[in-house]
Design an enzyme around this catalytic site. Sequence first.
Site, PDB file in Angstrom:
ATOM      1  N   THR A  22     -49.683  42.057 -14.060  1.00 23.06           N
ATOM      2  CA  THR A  22     -50.306  42.965 -15.010  1.00 23.06           C
ATOM      3  C   THR A  22     -51.762  42.611 -15.293  1.00 23.06           C
ATOM      4  O   THR A  22     -52.373  43.167 -16.183  1.00 23.06           O
ATOM      5  CB  THR A  22     -49.526  42.973 -16.343  1.00 23.06           C
ATOM      6  OG1 THR A  22     -49.480  41.633 -16.825  1.00 23.06           O
ATOM      7  CG2 THR A  22     -48.134  43.508 -16.175  1.00 23.06           C
ATOM      8  N   ASP A  34     -50.995  21.525 -31.396  1.00 20.65           N
ATOM      9  CA  ASP A  34     -50.497  20.856 -32.605  1.00 20.65           C
ATOM     10  C   ASP A  34     -51.348  19.630 -32.927  1.00 20.65           C
ATOM     11  O   ASP A  34     -50.827  18.548 -33.185  1.00 20.65           O
ATOM     12  CB  ASP A  34     -49.022  20.474 -32.403  1.00 20.65           C
ATOM     13  CG  ASP A  34     -48.310  20.183 -33.724  1.00 20.65           C
ATOM     14  OD1 ASP A  34     -48.787  20.660 -34.779  1.00 20.65           O
ATOM     15  OD2 ASP A  34     -47.297  19.470 -33.697  1.00 20.65           O
ATOM     16  N   ASP A  53     -48.655  13.135 -29.186  1.00 21.33           N
ATOM     17  CA  ASP A  53     -47.470  13.983 -29.128  1.00 21.33           C
ATOM     18  C   ASP A  53     -47.772  15.322 -28.465  1.00 21.33           C
ATOM     19  O   ASP A  53     -48.725  15.990 -28.834  1.00 21.33           O
ATOM     20  CB  ASP A  53     -46.925  14.217 -30.538  1.00 21.33           C
ATOM     21  CG  ASP A  53     -45.462  14.589 -30.497  1.00 21.33           C
ATOM     22  OD1 ASP A  53     -45.119  15.567 -29.818  1.00 21.33           O
ATOM     23  OD2 ASP A  53     -44.655  13.889 -31.140  1.00 21.33           O
TER      24      ASP A  53
END
Length: 239
Positions: free
Chosen positions: A168, A133, A151
């Site tokens: 996997t 972000d 943040d």
Amino acid sequence: MEKRWALSDFEIGKPLGRGKFGHVFLAREKKSNHVVAIKVLFKSQLKQSQVEHQLRREVEIQSHLRHTNILRLYGYFYDQTRVYLILEHAAKGELYKELQKCKYFGEKRAAMYIASLARALIYLHGKHVIHRDIKPENLLLGAQGEVKIADFGWSVHTFNRRKTMCGTLDYLPPEMVESVEHDAGVDIWSLGVLCYEFLYGVPPFEAKEHSDTYRRSSYSFQLLLKFQTQTGWSNLSYQ
Ligand code: N15
């Protein structure tokens, strides 16, 4: 032994801003006179929005990070109703306000910010943390005008994910197994978008409609993929 903090250890000053879950105040630690920012979060709101787990994870991630271009989380404490985060004080405030004021940054200033952010991302990715972000609203400025990532609301620790997919692993393509570079490409894409916005004042894919932004961004991404296959410069692929 880590110190247990309490509200009485601090002198609380002026409000610095308010976020979704709480307010940020200027504060001074009484013993050392060290100036910090204290973020106050209400437990009731955290519970209501079911983000307690996410907060714990954020605190866990951010408290282990040490980099000049990443806002420090010094510690936390809580009482019956609130959680308090002791954060680094960024003396020159929010970068997006600076960008609004200047409209756009000069090339030298933009280059300094981007170089600093690139170093911060190399550090984060090396610790298997992807921010996800990166945008002006999440960036603060230190006393010397240095940029700081503040943040970590959407960040992930890829190590956990890699551990959980161990079973996997055999069936995954190499770029998925090497998921540091693979996923870290998200942040690098964002850094490119940010670079454009610093220089021009608006983000490159901005449009009135969300769907148009998406179309323009997708088109650019297709170009990137094509470029990568043509040049072999694909070690920083995006999602
Ligand atoms: C869950 C936890 C680990 C997340 C920690 N990060 C945050 O909570 C993100 N966050 C940072 N939320 C608020 C802040 C924040 C820190 C906001 C503002 C400031 C801050 N440090 N210093 C400031 C600050 N300095 C200023 C100077 C002038 C004008 C405004 C200013 N804000």
